[in-house]
Design a protein around this motif. Structure first.
Motif, PDB file in Angstrom:
ATOM      1  N   LYS A   2      28.882   1.211  86.697  1.00 33.47           N
ATOM      2  CA  LYS A   2      30.219   1.289  86.130  1.00 33.47           C
ATOM      3  C   LYS A   2      30.191   1.934  84.753  1.00 33.47           C
ATOM      4  CE  LYS A   2      34.226  -1.558  84.929  1.00 33.47           C
ATOM      5  NZ  LYS A   2      34.766  -2.946  84.834  1.00 33.47           N
ATOM      6  N   ARG A   3      31.189   2.804  84.492  1.00 39.14           N
ATOM      7  CA  ARG A   3      31.326   3.460  83.191  1.00 39.14           C
ATOM      8  C   ARG A   3      32.791   3.400  82.757  1.00 39.14           C
ATOM      9  NH1 ARG A   3      27.058   7.025  85.603  1.00 39.14           N
ATOM     10  NH2 ARG A   3      28.676   7.826  86.993  1.00 39.14           N
ATOM     11  N   THR A  14      33.580   9.009  74.477  1.00 39.93           N
ATOM     12  CA  THR A  14      32.339   9.029  75.231  1.00 39.93           C
ATOM     13  C   THR A  14      32.506   8.035  76.370  1.00 39.93           C
ATOM     14  OG1 THR A  14      29.924   8.917  75.104  1.00 39.93           O
ATOM     15  CG2 THR A  14      31.139   7.243  73.867  1.00 39.93           C
ATOM     16  N   LEU A  15      31.438   7.823  77.134  1.00 44.47           N
ATOM     17  CA  LEU A  15      31.470   6.856  78.223  1.00 44.47           C
ATOM     18  C   LEU A  15      30.553   5.690  77.884  1.00 44.47           C
ATOM     19  CD1 LEU A  15      31.387   9.331  81.234  1.00 44.47           C
ATOM     20  CD2 LEU A  15      33.352   8.004  80.437  1.00 44.47           C
ATOM     21  N   HIS A  16      31.004   4.502  78.198  1.00 44.74           N
ATOM     22  CA  HIS A  16      30.274   3.264  77.912  1.00 44.74           C
ATOM     23  C   HIS A  16      29.782   2.652  79.218  1.00 44.74           C
ATOM     24  CE1 HIS A  16      29.273  -0.557  76.004  1.00 44.74           C
ATOM     25  NE2 HIS A  16      29.986  -1.189  76.916  1.00 44.74           N
ATOM     26  N   ILE A  17      28.515   2.187  79.214  1.00 47.62           N
ATOM     27  CA  ILE A  17      27.947   1.503  80.374  1.00 47.62           C
ATOM     28  C   ILE A  17      27.846   0.017  80.038  1.00 47.62           C
ATOM     29  CG2 ILE A  17      25.956   1.338  81.921  1.00 47.62           C
ATOM     30  CD1 ILE A  17      25.289   4.230  81.213  1.00 47.62           C
ATOM     31  N   PRO A  18      28.773  -0.794  80.544  1.00 49.34           N
ATOM     32  CA  PRO A  18      28.764  -2.226  80.191  1.00 49.34           C
ATOM     33  C   PRO A  18      27.462  -2.930  80.553  1.00 49.34           C
ATOM     34  CG  PRO A  18      30.836  -1.606  81.246  1.00 49.34           C
ATOM     35  CD  PRO A  18      29.914  -0.435  81.393  1.00 49.34           C
ATOM     36  N   TRP A  20      24.484  -1.991  80.378  1.00 51.53           N
ATOM     37  CA  TRP A  20      23.450  -1.767  79.376  1.00 51.53           C
ATOM     38  C   TRP A  20      23.957  -1.983  77.941  1.00 51.53           C
ATOM     39  CZ3 TRP A  20      21.251   3.612  81.267  1.00 51.53           C
ATOM     40  CH2 TRP A  20      20.528   3.403  82.451  1.00 51.53           C
ATOM     41  N   ASP A  21      25.276  -2.095  77.781  1.00 50.28           N
ATOM     42  CA  ASP A  21      25.904  -2.066  76.463  1.00 50.28           C
ATOM     43  C   ASP A  21      25.441  -0.819  75.705  1.00 50.28           C
ATOM     44  OD1 ASP A  21      27.507  -2.825  74.349  1.00 50.28           O
ATOM     45  OD2 ASP A  21      25.976  -4.082  73.422  1.00 50.28           O
ATOM     46  N   GLU A  22      25.593   0.327  76.360  1.00 51.22           N
ATOM     47  CA  GLU A  22      25.085   1.604  75.856  1.00 51.22           C
ATOM     48  C   GLU A  22      26.131   2.690  76.084  1.00 51.22           C
ATOM     49  OE1 GLU A  22      22.538   2.176  74.102  1.00 51.22           O
ATOM     50  OE2 GLU A  22      21.471   4.019  74.619  1.00 51.22           O
ATOM     51  N   GLN A  23      26.236   3.624  75.136  1.00 56.48           N
ATOM     52  CA  GLN A  23      27.139   4.761  75.270  1.00 56.48           C
ATOM     53  C   GLN A  23      26.353   6.047  75.507  1.00 56.48           C
ATOM     54  OE1 GLN A  23      28.705   1.548  73.849  1.00 56.48           O
ATOM     55  NE2 GLN A  23      27.754   2.672  72.153  1.00 56.48           N
ATOM     56  N   TYR A  24      27.031   7.048  76.031  1.00 56.87           N
ATOM     57  CA  TYR A  24      26.434   8.370  76.197  1.00 56.87           C
ATOM     58  C   TYR A  24      26.252   9.084  74.856  1.00 56.87           C
ATOM     59  CZ  TYR A  24      26.482   8.611  81.311  1.00 56.87           C
ATOM     60  OH  TYR A  24      26.217   8.414  82.650  1.00 56.87           O
ATOM     61  N   HIS A  25      27.076   8.704  73.872  1.00 57.99           N
ATOM     62  CA  HIS A  25      27.001   9.313  72.545  1.00 57.99           C
ATOM     63  C   HIS A  25      27.153   8.217  71.492  1.00 57.99           C
ATOM     64  CE1 HIS A  25      27.403  13.239  74.454  1.00 57.99           C
ATOM     65  NE2 HIS A  25      28.465  12.788  75.092  1.00 57.99           N
ATOM     66  N   SER A  26      26.951   8.589  70.248  1.00 49.31           N
ATOM     67  CA  SER A  26      27.067   7.627  69.151  1.00 49.31           C
ATOM     68  C   SER A  26      28.485   7.072  69.045  1.00 49.31           C
ATOM     69  CB  SER A  26      26.694   8.307  67.833  1.00 49.31           C
ATOM     70  OG  SER A  26      27.014   7.480  66.735  1.00 49.31           O
ATOM     71  N   LYS A  27      28.578   5.775  68.840  1.00 49.02           N
ATOM     72  CA  LYS A  27      29.896   5.148  68.644  1.00 49.02           C
ATOM     73  C   LYS A  27      30.533   5.582  67.327  1.00 49.02           C
ATOM     74  CE  LYS A  27      28.022   0.906  66.575  1.00 49.02           C
ATOM     75  NZ  LYS A  27      27.880  -0.565  66.725  1.00 49.02           N
ATOM     76  N   HIS A  28      29.721   6.147  66.438  1.00 46.75           N
ATOM     77  CA  HIS A  28      30.224   6.598  65.143  1.00 46.75           C
ATOM     78  C   HIS A  28      30.866   7.984  65.221  1.00 46.75           C
ATOM     79  CE1 HIS A  28      28.303   3.214  63.147  1.00 46.75           C
ATOM     80  NE2 HIS A  28      27.209   3.483  63.843  1.00 46.75           N
ATOM     81  N   GLY A  29      30.696   8.664  66.341  1.00 47.00           N
ATOM     82  CA  GLY A  29      31.302   9.985  66.504  1.00 47.00           C
ATOM     83  C   GLY A  29      30.509  10.834  67.469  1.00 47.00           C
TER      84      GLY A  29
END
Length: 224
Positions: A2-3, A14-18, A20-29
């Motif tokens: 799921k994304r 960006t896309l978030h993977i719940p 893993w609690d991980e994003q495809y890119h930085s949450k800062h930009g």
């Protein structure tokens, strides 16, 4: 897997993977990170030292296509051509891609962005007079290139969730893939990643990181 859509600090998605609690890119930009790490410290760093008319780039983790899109846009206003290879084991679906807002924030056409994603896999596709794209669906461990690329954008998921992608074994494959004086840039600054790069043969620099990160890494393959 799921994304979900995630709005980062500079307004780009960006896309978030719940899981893993991980994003495809930085949450800062997302855009800010890509411009700093891959365009400034990768593309322009290498070009400033080599001034080549054609630049060969390998991206590890094609993902949303943001790094490829930004590189494509740079060819429109510069003298160089780019042969771009993006490797991705698990490509995103077009409905996920269509929700991203990169083209509007960058004041360019959605058509150019979507062309990256609708182009066929495993085929060299000329997207403009100055940008050629080849997308390869495979694991990073399956890359078998030698002295082929000038620059590697190493944009794999973080070492916390996929430590197997940040090993000496993987970085040896990267080192082999680069031409002498080629560079690998990554958003990571983890000590284990840095030591794995050094063990593979890279001369590694710590550089100022993108927004939200103190440092990033750049490795150079020296002539020998």
């Amino acid at each position: 897997m799921k994304r979900s859509l995630f709005k980062t600090g500079d307004g780009s998605y960006t896309l978030h993977i719940p899981e893993w609690d991980e994003q495809y890119h930085s949450k800062h930009g997302a855009i800010a990170e890509a411009l700093h790490v891959f365009i400034k410290e990768g593309l322009y760093h290498w070009f400033s030292k080599n001034k080549s008319e054609t630049i060969s780039i390998l991206e590890i983790g094609f993902g949303t296509g943001l790094n490829a899109f930004l590189t494509f846009l740079e060819t429109e206003t510069n003298s160089f051509n780019v042969a771009y290879t993006g490797v991705e084991a698990y490509p995103l679906q077009i409905d996920e891609i269509s929700k991203l807002n990169y083209f509007s924030l960058l004041n360019t056409s959605e058509e150019n962005f979507l062309k990256l994603h609708v182009s066929p896999w495993e085929v060299k596709t000329k997207l403009s007079e100055k940008f050629q794209l080849t997308k390869q669906q495979r694991l990073f461990s399956e890359i078998d290139a030698e002295n082929t690329f000038n620059i590697i954008y190493f944009d794999a998921f973080g070492i916390r969730v996929q430590p197997e992608l940040w090993t000496e074994t993987i970085f040896k494959i990267m080192y082999k893939s680069l031409k002498p004086d080629g560079v690998l840039v990554t958003y990571a600054a983890n000590g284990n990643a840095r030591r794995a790069m050094q063990a593979a043969g890279f001369i590694v620099e710590r550089l100022t990181g993108p927004p939200g990160k103190k440092e990033m890494l750049r490795g150079t393959k020296v002539k020998g």
